[in-house]
Design a protein around this motif. Structure first.
Motif, PDB file in Angstrom:
ATOM      1  N   VAL A  44       9.414 -16.477  13.570  1.00 50.75           N
ATOM      2  CA  VAL A  44       9.214 -15.978  12.211  1.00 50.75           C
ATOM      3  C   VAL A  44       7.724 -15.692  12.041  1.00 50.75           C
ATOM      4  CG1 VAL A  44       9.418 -16.459   9.746  1.00 50.75           C
ATOM      5  CG2 VAL A  44      11.166 -17.309  11.334  1.00 50.75           C
ATOM      6  N   TYR A  45       7.411 -14.430  11.777  1.00 53.06           N
ATOM      7  CA  TYR A  45       6.046 -13.991  11.562  1.00 53.06           C
ATOM      8  C   TYR A  45       5.877 -13.711  10.078  1.00 53.06           C
ATOM      9  CZ  TYR A  45       6.313 -13.088  16.583  1.00 53.06           C
ATOM     10  OH  TYR A  45       6.498 -13.219  17.933  1.00 53.06           O
ATOM     11  N   THR A  46       4.744 -14.131   9.503  1.00 52.50           N
ATOM     12  CA  THR A  46       4.490 -13.862   8.087  1.00 52.50           C
ATOM     13  C   THR A  46       3.061 -13.364   7.906  1.00 52.50           C
ATOM     14  OG1 THR A  46       3.940 -16.202   7.747  1.00 52.50           O
ATOM     15  CG2 THR A  46       6.180 -15.530   7.184  1.00 52.50           C
ATOM     16  N   GLY A  47       2.868 -12.631   6.814  1.00 47.93           N
ATOM     17  CA  GLY A  47       1.540 -12.153   6.455  1.00 47.93           C
ATOM     18  C   GLY A  47       1.170 -10.841   7.109  1.00 47.93           C
ATOM     19  N   ASP A  48       1.444  -9.738   6.434  1.00 44.18           N
ATOM     20  CA  ASP A  48       1.064  -8.401   6.890  1.00 44.18           C
ATOM     21  C   ASP A  48       1.437  -8.197   8.361  1.00 44.18           C
ATOM     22  OD1 ASP A  48       0.050  -5.856   6.600  1.00 44.18           O
ATOM     23  OD2 ASP A  48      -2.019  -6.466   6.996  1.00 44.18           O
ATOM     24  N   VAL A  49       2.711  -8.337   8.660  1.00 45.74           N
ATOM     25  CA  VAL A  49       3.212  -8.302  10.038  1.00 45.74           C
ATOM     26  C   VAL A  49       3.307  -6.848  10.524  1.00 45.74           C
ATOM     27  CG1 VAL A  49       5.082  -8.992  11.578  1.00 45.74           C
ATOM     28  CG2 VAL A  49       4.568 -10.366   9.547  1.00 45.74           C
TER      29      VAL A  49
END
Length: 164
Positions: A44-49
């Motif tokens: 899970v990637y988060t922040g302006d991916v």
């Protein structure tokens, strides 16, 4: 007639070659945060991916990867006010661009779901609605005004450019 069938087969091969070229490229990810669970097969990637692989780009506020039992990427889901996906499925065709509040890319099926305020562009053709489903290899679009995850009813609109 056989010549026509051969041309159709070759046209289909371009899509397969483009898909293989993308699949053979490394996946590059830029994000502010990562939560990786190898046992569950999730990331899970988060922040302006911003995710790129070959001709494909996927962006959002949050992107989730799901891997199958063989460890291969099976699904990528992007969330955001305007999550975005683009890919050139065939070198001879225009880039396909899509937006939605939620985008699900089913890797094996080469199928994209654009959910809530969905928009799809291929060349001069555009499609808008609550839910759009696009099959990259077959170039098939299915659209609905209402669907699970869609706020209210978002009428289907499309613009098709005349063939030259």
């Amino acid at each position: 007639m056989l010549a026509g069938a051969a041309l159709l087969s070759l046209a289909g091969m371009d899509s397969v070659v483009a898909q293989q070229r993308d699949a053979e490229q490394p996946i590059e990810v830029a994000a502010d945060r990562l939560e990786l669970d190898d046992q569950a097969g999730t990331a899970v990637y988060t922040g302006d991916v911003d995710i790129r692989q070959g001709s494909m780009q996927l962006t959002g506020d949050r992107v989730e990867f799901q891997r199958n039992e063989a460890g291969e990427l099976s699904r990528a889901t992007a969330y955001g006010e305007r999550a975005y996906i683009e890919q050139q499925p065939d070198p001879e065709q225009p880039v396909v661009r899509g937006w939605g509040r939620k985008i699900i890319y089913h890797v094996a099926e080469r199928r994209v779901e654009l959910i809530d305020r969905a928009e799809l562009h291929q060349g001069g053709d555009t499609f808008e609605g609550g839910y759009l489903e696009y099959f990259l290899d077959r170039r098939v679009v299915q659209a609905r005004a209402q669907s699970e995850g869609v706020e209210g009813s978002q009428r289907i609109r499309m613009t098709l450019q005349p063939e030259r």
